[in-house]
Every structure is written in structure tokens, then in C-alpha cells.
Write an enzyme that holds these catalytic residues in place. Sequence first.
Site, PDB file in Angstrom:
ATOM      1  N   THR A 188     -31.013 -14.968  19.924  1.00 47.33           N
ATOM      2  CA  THR A 188     -30.641 -14.353  18.654  1.00 47.33           C
ATOM      3  C   THR A 188     -29.222 -13.812  18.683  1.00 47.33           C
ATOM      4  O   THR A 188     -28.763 -13.232  19.672  1.00 47.33           O
ATOM      5  CB  THR A 188     -31.622 -13.222  18.319  1.00 47.33           C
ATOM      6  OG1 THR A 188     -32.950 -13.757  18.287  1.00 47.33           O
ATOM      7  CG2 THR A 188     -31.305 -12.596  16.977  1.00 47.33           C
ATOM      8  N   GLU A 189     -28.525 -13.996  17.550  1.00 49.18           N
ATOM      9  CA  GLU A 189     -27.158 -13.495  17.388  1.00 49.18           C
ATOM     10  C   GLU A 189     -27.061 -12.700  16.094  1.00 49.18           C
ATOM     11  O   GLU A 189     -27.992 -12.735  15.267  1.00 49.18           O
ATOM     12  CB  GLU A 189     -26.174 -14.668  17.368  1.00 49.18           C
ATOM     13  CG  GLU A 189     -26.174 -15.469  18.666  1.00 49.18           C
ATOM     14  CD  GLU A 189     -25.162 -16.593  18.697  1.00 49.18           C
ATOM     15  OE1 GLU A 189     -25.093 -17.276  19.723  1.00 49.18           O
ATOM     16  OE2 GLU A 189     -24.431 -16.779  17.690  1.00 49.18           O
ATOM     17  N   SER A 201     -34.035 -16.654  13.265  1.00 48.68           N
ATOM     18  CA  SER A 201     -34.961 -17.788  13.251  1.00 48.68           C
ATOM     19  C   SER A 201     -34.219 -19.122  13.183  1.00 48.68           C
ATOM     20  O   SER A 201     -34.739 -20.146  13.605  1.00 48.68           O
ATOM     21  CB  SER A 201     -35.914 -17.668  12.055  1.00 48.68           C
ATOM     22  OG  SER A 201     -36.733 -16.520  12.177  1.00 48.68           O
ATOM     23  N   GLU A 223     -44.690 -18.208  22.422  1.00 50.83           N
ATOM     24  CA  GLU A 223     -44.238 -16.879  22.004  1.00 50.83           C
ATOM     25  C   GLU A 223     -45.016 -16.389  20.796  1.00 50.83           C
ATOM     26  O   GLU A 223     -45.442 -15.226  20.732  1.00 50.83           O
ATOM     27  CB  GLU A 223     -42.739 -16.937  21.688  1.00 50.83           C
ATOM     28  CG  GLU A 223     -42.149 -15.626  21.211  1.00 50.83           C
ATOM     29  CD  GLU A 223     -40.639 -15.699  21.049  1.00 50.83           C
ATOM     30  OE1 GLU A 223     -40.087 -14.847  20.328  1.00 50.83           O
ATOM     31  OE2 GLU A 223     -40.008 -16.605  21.634  1.00 50.83           O
ATOM     32  N   ARG A 249     -62.950  14.294  10.873  1.00 50.05           N
ATOM     33  CA  ARG A 249     -62.129  15.032   9.905  1.00 50.05           C
ATOM     34  C   ARG A 249     -62.931  15.278   8.634  1.00 50.05           C
ATOM     35  O   ARG A 249     -63.446  14.346   8.015  1.00 50.05           O
ATOM     36  CB  ARG A 249     -60.868  14.216   9.580  1.00 50.05           C
ATOM     37  CG  ARG A 249     -60.013  14.809   8.460  1.00 50.05           C
ATOM     38  CD  ARG A 249     -59.228  16.029   8.947  1.00 50.05           C
ATOM     39  NE  ARG A 249     -58.194  16.374   8.000  1.00 50.05           N
ATOM     40  CZ  ARG A 249     -58.347  17.199   6.953  1.00 50.05           C
ATOM     41  NH1 ARG A 249     -59.529  17.761   6.726  1.00 50.05           N
ATOM     42  NH2 ARG A 249     -57.340  17.465   6.151  1.00 50.05           N
ATOM     43  N   GLY A 293     -51.841  13.651   5.971  1.00 46.02           N
ATOM     44  CA  GLY A 293     -50.568  14.213   6.413  1.00 46.02           C
ATOM     45  C   GLY A 293     -50.331  14.033   7.898  1.00 46.02           C
ATOM     46  O   GLY A 293     -49.187  13.840   8.339  1.00 46.02           O
TER      47      GLY A 293
END
Length: 394
Positions: free
Chosen positions: A142-143, A148, A259, A285, A357
Site C-alpha cells: 500500500t502507498e 486496493s 489474507e 444491567r 453510556g
Amino acid sequence: MAAVEQFGAEGAVPQRSPYFSEEHEALRAQVRRFVETEIKPHALAWEEAGFVPREVLQRMGELGFFGIRYPAEYGGSEMDTLATVVLAEELGRSTFSGVAITALVHTDMASVHVFNAGSTAQRERYMPDIIAGKAICAVAVTEPDAGSDVKGIRTTARREGDSYVLNGAKMFITNGVYGDLYCVAAKTDLSAKPSQSVSIFLVEKGTPGFKVSRALDKYGWRSSDTAELVFEECRIPAENLLGQEGRGFYAIMRNFQNERTVIGAMAIGEAQAAIDLTLDYVRTRKAFGAPLWDKQAIRQKLAMLAAKVEAGRQLVYHAAWMDAQGMEATREVSMVKALCGELVNEVMYACVQFHGGMGFMRESTIERMARDARVQSIGGGATEVMLEEVAKRL
């Protein structure tokens, strides 16, 4: 397993899929034990430091995690694609995706180029240390202007006698700061078709003309070191060419299959961990006098997410099985990357919501996981690119 250390029966994980053998499940139990005892207790400190300590990576090498698919002659275990999926899924379940990607780039995105294209001499020189975790790998494709679109890279390598001279820059390189060995993609023939102009080279840390320009400060994956690399008249021996000149694009495309399967498996592990974490939270909760779990809307949303994750998991397993059988699986792997990259973000969004929250607080595990998951629809092939690959094959 030749190089994979076994755990006792107390670490066993029930077999849940016909795709996996007892050997696969033994590996799953081992990785899960490692995650619980050697990653989770320490990884918050690695998040702050911005990298995974070298001794941890060497420990993973000692346990055989870095040699799962490699030959025994180099210290590997000679397992298959499904074993890689087991490793990726369990590391994803750790809730520390920066640690997971540090290991998986080394095992399944970078070192594979050394093994697949390397000469006998290159393999003998590098593979034992790679598998042992003594030499950590990065892949530099990658640059700043080419992600992609691999054909669009601008880094060049010109031949001068017995050397190649590299010039250019790479961006978003995982293991870029603390890596030892870099598989660098560069154009060797600017007059050739883009697909025939790219070659891959091995560049060692400390080579004159090669430097880490800067460590990058990321939104997520905080414990994986990521860098911008610069090559300025970086001279390397001609023998550092991996494979044939002009064949690098095809090598990169070939490994994208692996990958993307790995990233999909990692995303499924993350999504499952988020659901498990959220189930524990909503059952304890209380709101309006009762646990959140008593709210039908919450139960049904989590049930549907669990169903989607299971569907994604089975798609990952099937794609990995196809690859292990030597079958063409580009369509299925592209589906895996597109589906799982989006799904993990859908899961995280809902799980943050159900934490209320607390889900927005840095002290919350789900907050970190949501940040980490965002890149899953980008890295390794953006969702839009993957959907085009699927569409071509419909």
C-alpha cells in the site's frame, strides 16, 4: 501437530463443525488458552505502548502459531487453511484486534511471500527465524495513492549490476515500525503492462536508504505498530528479488485469497466476542426495574445478530475448506471479506447501543472493540472492491 504444543484435557473445546478434525480443535484449545493467560492480562498496556512486545511474539513462535502451514523442515506443522482460520478466529475473540493483526500479518500476509516465491536459499535463510518469531515480517504494498489498486503503485526498483535500487514510499504498513523483514512491492518495468511491471523484494531493517518515516497514530488496532516507510536510493542485492521479475502482481493477488479469508475469520471472532460480552451485560444491567435482557427488542436483536454471525462463520469455514481442497474459491473468499467486514461493524454498533453510556467510555471493552472493527471493511480489500469481485462471478 509437529510443532504445536498440546494442552491438557481441561483446555478442550467441543467440536462444533464437521469441517474440523481433532487436530484443529486441539489447536483451537491451545490458542484460546494462550489468549486467556498471555494476551488478555497484559494487552491494555500494549495498547498504550502501541506495539506487541517481541517476547510475546517469540512465545507465539515457540508454541507453533507462526508455522501452522509451513513445512516441518523449517519448524512448521504442515496444517491447512482451516487451521489458519482457527488461529485467526480465536485471536479475534481476544477483544484485542491490534494483537491479532500483528500476528496474522506476520503469518499469513507477509511471510507467505518468502515461502511461496522464495528460492531454496532464501527459505533456508529466513523461514526458521520467521516461524520461531525471531524475525517479524511486514508486507509493503500500500502507498499513499494506491491501496486496493495494486497496479497503481509508484515505488520503483531499477536494476544496476548485481543490485536493485528502490525509490518510493509505503503507507499503513502493519509491523512497519518494529519489523525485521519487509516484502516490498515495486515497479521494475515502467513500459510493461501494469500487471507485469510489479516485482517483490526482500528488504531487511537497517538497509541504507530505507527508513521508517513515521509511526502512524490510528483510530483502532492501537497495539499494532503501523508505519510510513521511505526508500531513497535503497540498494539491495539482486538476490533479494522474490520469485521472477514482473510477477509480483500475481503473487499479491494470489495471497489476497488467504489474507481475506484470515480477515474474515478474525472479524467473526470479534463479532462473537462482542455478542458474548453484551449478553453478559444485558443480563445484569437493570433499567426500569428489570434486566435489559427482559426487553423483547433487545433479545430479538441479539438473536438475529447471533444468527448472522453463525451464517458468516459457516461461510468462512466453507471458503477455507474449499481452499484446503485446492478448489477455486475467489467468489466465496470475496463474499467472506465483504460480508464479515460489514457484519462485524453491524454487530459492534448494536452492542455499543445496548451498553448505553458505558459503551461510549474508553474504559469499556466494547468501545475499544468497536473502534478496532471499523477497519475490517477497508483493509485487505474494501467492501466495494470485494462486491465487484463477487459480481463478476455471478
